[in-house]
Scaffold this motif. Structure first.
Motif, PDB file in Angstrom:
ATOM      1  N   GLY B 663      84.083  28.089 -84.914  1.00  0.00           N
ATOM      2  CA  GLY B 663      84.032  28.697 -86.344  1.00  0.00           C
ATOM      3  C   GLY B 663      83.703  27.728 -87.383  1.00  0.00           C
ATOM      4  O   GLY B 663      83.475  26.557 -87.315  1.00  0.00           O
ATOM      5  N   ASP B 670      76.448  24.713 -88.097  1.00  0.00           N
ATOM      6  CA  ASP B 670      77.888  24.969 -87.436  1.00  0.00           C
ATOM      7  C   ASP B 670      78.912  23.736 -87.683  1.00  0.00           C
ATOM      8  O   ASP B 670      78.547  22.697 -87.568  1.00  0.00           O
ATOM      9  N   SER B 675      80.850  26.924 -81.013  1.00  0.00           N
ATOM     10  CA  SER B 675      80.130  27.486 -81.883  1.00  0.00           C
ATOM     11  C   SER B 675      78.679  27.387 -81.766  1.00  0.00           C
ATOM     12  O   SER B 675      77.848  28.142 -81.666  1.00  0.00           O
ATOM     13  N   GLN B 723      92.652  28.436 -88.466  1.00  0.00           N
ATOM     14  CA  GLN B 723      91.883  28.565 -87.180  1.00  0.00           C
ATOM     15  C   GLN B 723      92.628  28.026 -85.904  1.00  0.00           C
ATOM     16  O   GLN B 723      91.946  27.775 -84.887  1.00  0.00           O
ATOM     17  N   GLN B 726      91.902  29.961 -82.898  1.00  0.00           N
ATOM     18  CA  GLN B 726      90.542  29.736 -82.137  1.00  0.00           C
ATOM     19  C   GLN B 726      90.525  28.451 -81.407  1.00  0.00           C
ATOM     20  O   GLN B 726      90.001  28.343 -80.334  1.00  0.00           O
ATOM     21  N   TRP B 909      87.164  33.906 -78.136  1.00  0.00           N
ATOM     22  CA  TRP B 909      87.811  33.437 -78.982  1.00  0.00           C
ATOM     23  C   TRP B 909      88.329  34.486 -80.015  1.00  0.00           C
ATOM     24  O   TRP B 909      87.712  35.355 -80.595  1.00  0.00           O
ATOM     25  N   ASP B 911      89.262  36.511 -83.424  1.00  0.00           N
ATOM     26  CA  ASP B 911      88.423  36.364 -84.575  1.00  0.00           C
ATOM     27  C   ASP B 911      89.043  37.333 -85.785  1.00  0.00           C
ATOM     28  O   ASP B 911      88.840  36.902 -86.927  1.00  0.00           O
ATOM     29  N   GLY B 943      80.175  36.006 -84.433  1.00  0.00           N
ATOM     30  CA  GLY B 943      80.079  35.559 -85.826  1.00  0.00           C
ATOM     31  C   GLY B 943      80.346  36.575 -86.936  1.00  0.00           C
ATOM     32  O   GLY B 943      80.544  36.341 -88.207  1.00  0.00           O
ATOM     33  N   GLY B 946      85.951  39.463 -87.960  1.00  0.00           N
ATOM     34  CA  GLY B 946      86.958  38.491 -88.789  1.00  0.00           C
ATOM     35  C   GLY B 946      87.273  39.271 -89.944  1.00  0.00           C
ATOM     36  O   GLY B 946      86.993  40.515 -90.396  1.00  0.00           O
TER      37      GLY B 946
END
Lengths: 264, 995
Positions: B663, B670, B675, B723, B726, B909, B911, B943, B946
């Motif tokens: 993330g 990134d 990711s 996070q 994750q 993962w 999110d 991505g 979330g």
């Protein structure tokens, strides 16, 4: 119909029965002033206009280049062998799409040229021609103004409804600038044939290219199909395409629609 | 063939009447033309100098100072500029040739992180300089660079940096020629790189100043705005301010962000053989306010374009009995905007911003013959406004009275002994009304602070945080209201609170906070460590070194890894300056942070970076570029490790740590390696070279290491645990794949305001001690995972198998017998509530223990003994917890129950949480107003789902849960152990979990 075809088969390249329909190699060419294109071996007096565009899409590298314009063209047959011609891009639009994009619209390029049929037979002709392209697209250039010219010859053969042709040109340009002149010299060619169904419709397929010009090596190789229409003795139209087949990666895809009024 | 035909003839034709050619003609040994010829400065005893640095003493200092031996220096009687050597590239540049430091002569206030040239954002828009030379012509000294765009040899670029006597900056000219056969679109700009939390860019345009709108990468052309100048101000001392003015056009194009400001020519379509030339003057002034640079900019514009300016003066005043002093922090900031009181904000043109001196006086330069609005911001809020008409002569706006505020004098002690300990105090509004009255935002940027005590990213006091040294008092200014004051010295101390302090305007009060170390809470044989810390040497921090070390001392973390972005700094010097040598063990390392986008992932067509990696030890050497770190751009991790070793990293005794693996992305870069790989957490790793799954273990050509040759991974990063799910999921995934790495817990603190340093931290079981610290011994414990991570709970786990006992580590243990047990013990300070203990086997929670002893009713109490901190002591039989076949691993977690989150983009993962509180997690919980339904495929694009949902922030300010949150903003109690790795199937190795 058969008589008509036979009549066409016995016609020479400059037979007046071509009426308003265009003749000679394809002139669809994304380069300003049709630089490197062929030219018909038979002089005409005519005026016309065309609208066309070209695009380069290189999505992998976030690059796109669009160009389009409205052009006026005309020619004057001085005699049955000699012709003067000119083309003015009345308005031109260029857009470059990348991380940062820009577009420009304004007057385009100006081309002047001349041709003369130097050799001929009953059904064939060979003309020498040349053109000069002037950088009148003043809104497109900032500091460097490119001048271009080509010189070469075109051969046409009238073999009934099938009319093959070939052009070979030397192509040259340089920039007038405080920067580098960067002269480019190369060889251009157009080769193909036209299929005519009478005097009102024709289809042509050309293969055009340049070598040594611009980036060097095979600069471009494209397939240029086109459709021709004759509406009367004086009015014709042509829809042409420019489809890149090889050469450098960012060769443009182009199309053009031209309408011409001819003085018989 | 074509380039040599008749060049001389055509050259004559081309240049006839065109004037000086500079380097545009492509001649070898060309001289770039001198820029900004219309400028002229005079003074007595002006001088210039140009040289290559051969001694680190020649490099100026400052928050952003990064020069090295081998770089170029241009200086005159007014300024000093350091320009990178060709082989010293920084940040977004792939070669040297950019400005790396710039100061007023004699000052050590460099605040310029990086000033480099580019034509766009993509890799082939960057400039690779290939040659450089110093050029001297009498008093005019210059360094010129030659190169091309990256990978494009037919796009020559030439840049000249020039210094003249008496001038307050450097002249710069850049030329670029398009010698390619097709048109290009270039925005020839300088990039001012701030990195975030540093300078703020300011430009005069309607609705501008510091204000800028958000935009996407597809809007860049539209947001480029023409402005008369751009100024970058730091707003914290000591600092310099930088102004850029274009010399040949009265407008420079820019867009503003907190991280980067490009400034230069508008995006331009450049036809083949055409070129662009950009001339500008970069000026530097002492002082942190925009006005110092804006004053210079107006002087430059008067010379270049004949634009007149005049002075505008005024004062701000504090009524009697208000102790809030002027000239400190951001007590008052004055913005001068063109317009009247009736002009809408979006139409006003801010021209300058001043910080009044300690008498309240300020003087700024403004264009003549206009109406202005003078706006005063105090404590992060606009508090007053006045109008003035300015003609051709100097004008005054008079006095503007500031609202009356209050003073609070803070003191603190640890263990009742005045022995110079540092105390970290956090101030919070005690009620909603005080929150609303006290919240402030510095010039509309960075983060909201309530109360606003100072620049959120500067030294103490910052935002709502204050560092206090025992025996000394610190006075802060507060708006009227009621406040709670908190302090804590890490997880092994009590929490101090003085609550409900009502301050009235015009009065002063004193608040004293007393802390106690809780004996026996930290396990014996351990050292606490934070392996991810930043300060001013990082590009995204302006936190002074001394305040950074004071915050570390206040946290009572015992071992730190100094991990500045892409550089090295040794905090032992700072410790010595504070007289605290021996109180913290400092390990010197770096955090590799990819900037330059490049192509390495076979599954995507766009360029990327490879996330962030920390490694230590490295030797700090201020004479070297990056102060001893290697250049870390455009390499896969395996090659990064190789470069690190070549730069001196000890691969056998050091640590390589993967940071925040999942993330986070900024400008297409990134933050996390997983990711960047686009690793699919639902699929096994493999070695298919066309697959992202193979990147994990790929060994780059020429590298001594593979991408998976690292020792540790952050499982907890940051005080707010945002996070954790994750990072934990990625760690669990790798364990299930048989890839065992130690799990760490670090603060990633950049300032006093963001993450609290030492929270979370690692509790490392090690044979070395603070007094006799042996780094290789300590590092071995870290690599072997002999530690647990925590922000409060002390979590001890032992696997007892017959007569043997084992702690968590990366060691592979034999299959335990049927009578094996997990011995668990949980301790915590009174202010840390541990609600449950989770036993995780192969990534699944197989048992949750909730029968823990609750914390004392008084979270501020001082435990009398070990029994007062014990929350759980139990034995759990392993029989029944482990799978019937294959290998297994066990990890223990303790703290607040985790909130359920789902994986809506199906990458393995989590999110998205139940953000709309409707009892289910689906597309309606995704933060995207354009959504009208679930995706057809059932999965969101990677991505695009979330956000995650965390445990709620307690609202009752008198509750114990709130007290935890008050000293760990956004956080909730959490601890985890490293794994017990079990060879259950007895084949002699741990091969992961059967999927």
């Amino acid at each position: 119909m058969i008589a008509l075809l036979l009549a066409t088969a016995l016609a020479g390249p400059c037979d007046d029965t071509d009426r308003g329909m265009a003749v000679g190699p394809s002139t669809v060419n994304p380069r300003p002033g049709d630089l490197g294109s062929g030219h018909r071996v038979c002089p005409r007096t005519e005026v016309g206009g065309s609208v066309g565009g070209a695009a380069v899409i290189d999505a992998a590298n976030f690059y796109g280049n669009l160009a389009g314009g409205l052009t006026a063209h005309g020619s004057l047959a001085l005699d049955d062998k000699t012709e003067l011609y000119a083309q003015v891009e009345l308005i031109r639009y260029d857009a470059l799409i990348s991380a940062f994009s820009d577009s420009v619209m304004g007057p385009g390029h100006t081309m002047v040229g001349a041709s003369r049929r130097v050799l001929e037979g009953e059904s064939w002709g060979l003309a020498a021609h040349g053109r000069l392209v002037l950088p009148t697209a003043v809104t497109l250039y900032r500091h460097a103004y490119p001048f271009a010219l080509d010189a070469g010859g075109t051969f046409e053969l009238a073999a009934g409804p099938i009319r093959p042709h070939a052009t070979l040109n030397a192509v040259f340009s340089f920039a007038a600038s405080a920067g580098p002149a960067d002269p480019w010299l190369g060889l251009g060619w157009v080769g193909g044939t036209e299929f005519r169904a009478g005097q009102t419709f024709g289809f042509l397929v050309d293969l055009s290219g340049t070598y040594g010009y611009g980036a060097g090596g095979l600069d471009h190789l494209s397939l240029d199909p086109g459709f021709r229409f004759g509406f009367s003795d004086v009015v014709g139209a042509e829809l042409g395409f420019h489809m890149p087949m090889g050469g450098r990666a960012r060769a443009p895809l182009g199309l053009e629609l031209a309408v011409t009024g001819r003085w018989p | 063939m074509h380039r040599t035909l008749l060049p001389s003839v055509l050259t004559v034709l081309a240049i006839s009447g065109c004037g000086e050619r500079s380097c545009l003609g492509g001649d070898e040994d060309c001289l770039v033309a001198s820029p900004c010829e219309d400028l002229a400065f005079t003074c007595d005893s002006g001088s210039t100098n140009a040289f290559v640095v051969d001694d680190v003493a020649q490099i100026p200092g400052g928050i952003a100072a990064s020069g090295a031996v081998g770089d170029f220096v241009l200086e005159n009687d007014q300024v000093k500029v350091v320009i990178e050597a060709l082989d010293h590239p920084h940040f977004n540049a792939t070669t040297g040739g950019s400005i790396i430091d710039m100061v007023v002569q004699g000052e050590d206030h460099d605040s310029l992180r990086h000033y480099w040239q580019a034509t766009g954002l993509l890799p082939f828009d960057y400039i690779d300089y290939t040659s450089a030379e110093i050029v001297e012509d009498g008093d005019i000294k210059a360094v010129q660079f030659h190169g091309t765009l990256q990978g494009r040899p037919d796009t020559p670029v030439h840049t000249r940096y020039e210094i003249r006597p008496c001038e307050p900056g450097v002249r710069i000219r850049t030329e670029i020629i398009n010698r390619e056969p097709e048109p290009a679109s270039w925005a020839l700009v300088d990039g001012m790189y701030f990195g975030g939390r540093e300078n703020l860019g300011f430009a005069p345009f309607p609705g501008g100043g510091f204000r800028f709108r958000s935009f996407g990468l597809g809007d860049l052309t539209e947001v480029m705005t023409p402005v008369p100048y751009v100024v970058a101000g730091m707003h914290t001392e000591p600092a310099a301010t930088y102004a850029t003015v274009e010399c040949t056009d009265d407008e420079i194009h820019t867009f503003l962000t907190e991280e980067i400001v490009p400034l230069g020519l508008a995006p331009s379509l450049v036809m083949p053989r055409d070129y662009l030339v950009y001339e500008r003057f970069l000026a530097v002034a002492d002082g942190s306010a925009v006005s110092h640079g804006a004053d210079l900019a107006l002087e430059l514009r008067e010379q270049l374009f004949g634009e007149p300016w005049t002075e505008l003066s005024g004062t701000v005043s504090i009524p009697q009995n208000d102790g809030g002093a002027l000239g400190q922090g951001l007590r008052a900031v004055v913005t001068v905007s063109e317009g009247t009181a009736s002009t809408p904000i979006e139409e006003r043109i801010p021209w300058t911003v001043a910080i009044p001196d300690d008498t309240g006086a300020y003087t700024v330069r403004v264009p003549t013959d206009r109406d202005y609005v003078v706006e005063v911001e105090a404590m992060g809020r606009v508090v007053a406004e006045s109008e003035v008409s300015v003609g051709a002569s100097p004008a005054t706006v008079g006095d503007i009275a500031l609202p009356v505020i209050a003073d609070v004098t803070l003191t603190g002690t640890l263990n009742g002994v005045d022995d110079g300990d540092e105390v970290h105090i956090l101030v919070h509004p005690a009620d909603d009304a005080t929150y609303e009255a006290s919240k402030g935002l510095m010039l509309g940027h960075f983060e909201e602070c309530a109360p606003f005590l100072g620049h959120p990213y500067g030294g103490s006091p910052a935002c709502n945080r204050v560092l206090v040294t025992e025996g000394e008092a610190v006075t802060v200014s507060l708006v009227e209201g009621t406040y709670d004051f908190f302090a804590v010295a890490g997880p092994f101390s009590t929490l101090a609170r003085v609550g409900g302090v009502t301050v009235s305007a015009g009065t002063g009060q004193s608040v004293d906070l007393q802390l106690e170390t809780i004996d026996g809470l930290q396990p014996s044989g351990t050292l606490s460590g934070d392996f991810h810390i930043h300060a001013r040497s990082s590009f995204d921090s302006s936190f002074p070194d001394e305040d950074r070390m004071r915050a570390i001392l206040a946290s009572k973390v015992e071992v730190i890894a100094s991990t500045e972005h892409d550089s090295v700094f040794d905090f032992n010097r700072t410790l010595a300056d504070l007289g605290a040598t021996g109180e913290v063990a400092v390990m010197t390392g770096t955090e590799s942070t990819g900037h330059v986008l490049w192509y390495f992932n076979p599954t995507v067509t766009y360029p990327q970076v490879t996330g962030h990696w920390i490694y230590w030890p490295l030797t700090y050497d201020p004479s070297l570029p990056y102060q001893g770190a290697p250049w870390d751009e455009m390499v896969e991790p395996g090659m990064l490790f190789t470069r690190a070793e070549e730069a001196g990293w000890d691969a056998d005794n050091g640590v390589m740590q993967l940071n925040h693996p999942v993330g986070g992305v900024q400008f297409g870069r990134d933050f996390g390696w997983a990711s960047a790989m686009l690793l699919d957490g639902t699929q096994d790793l493999n070695e298919d070279p066309t697959s992202a799954q193979a990147l994990f273990s790929h060994q780059p050509e020429g590298s001594a290491f593979a991408n998976d040759d690292y020792h540790a991974q952050e499982v907890m990063n940051g005080t707010n645990n945002a996070q954790f799910l994750q990072y934990r999921a990625y760690w669990h995934y790798l364990l299930n794949q048989g890839e065992v790495r130690a799990g760490t817990a670090n603060s990633d603190s950049h300032t006093l305001t963001d993450n609290v340093v030492g929270t979370p931290r690692n509790i490392v079981f090690t044979d070395t001690t603070l007094a006799t610290f042996d780094e290789p011994t300590f590092n071995r414990s870290v690599r072997e995972g002999r530690m647990f991570g925590t922000n409060g709970p002390v979590l001890l786990a032992t696997l007892v198998d017959d007569a043997s006992s084992f702690g968590p580590s990366t060691d592979v243990l034999a299959a335990p017998g049927s009578g094996a047990t997990l011995e668990l013990e949980v301790r915590a300070a009174p202010w840390v509530d541990v609600e449950e203990v989770r036993i995780v086997v192969n990534g699944e929670v197989v048992e949750t223990l909730t029968d823990l002893t609750p914390p004392p009713s008084d979270p501020l109490s001082v435990p009398a003994g070990p029994a007062d901190v014990l929350r759980l002591q139990t034995s759990v039989p392993l029989d029944g917890l482990l799978p019937a076949s294959g290998d297994a691993w066990i990890s223990i977690e303790a703290g607040t129950p985790l909130v359920e989150n789902a994986d809506l983009d199906c990458d393995g993962w989590p999110d998205t949480g139940d953000n709309n509180d409707d009892g289910s997690i689906d597309w309606q919980d995704v933060d995207d107003d354009t959504l009208e339904g679930p995706p057809e495929s059932g999965c969101f694009d990677i991505g695009s789902a979330g956000p995650l949902k965390d445990p709620p922030i307690p609202e009752d300010r008198s509750s114990a849960a709130y007290f935890f949150h008050a000293v760990q903003p956004g956080g909730y109690p959490l601890a985890f152990t490293n794994p017990f790795v079990l060879d259950l199937d007895g084949d002699g190795e741990f091969t992961g979990v059967t999927r």
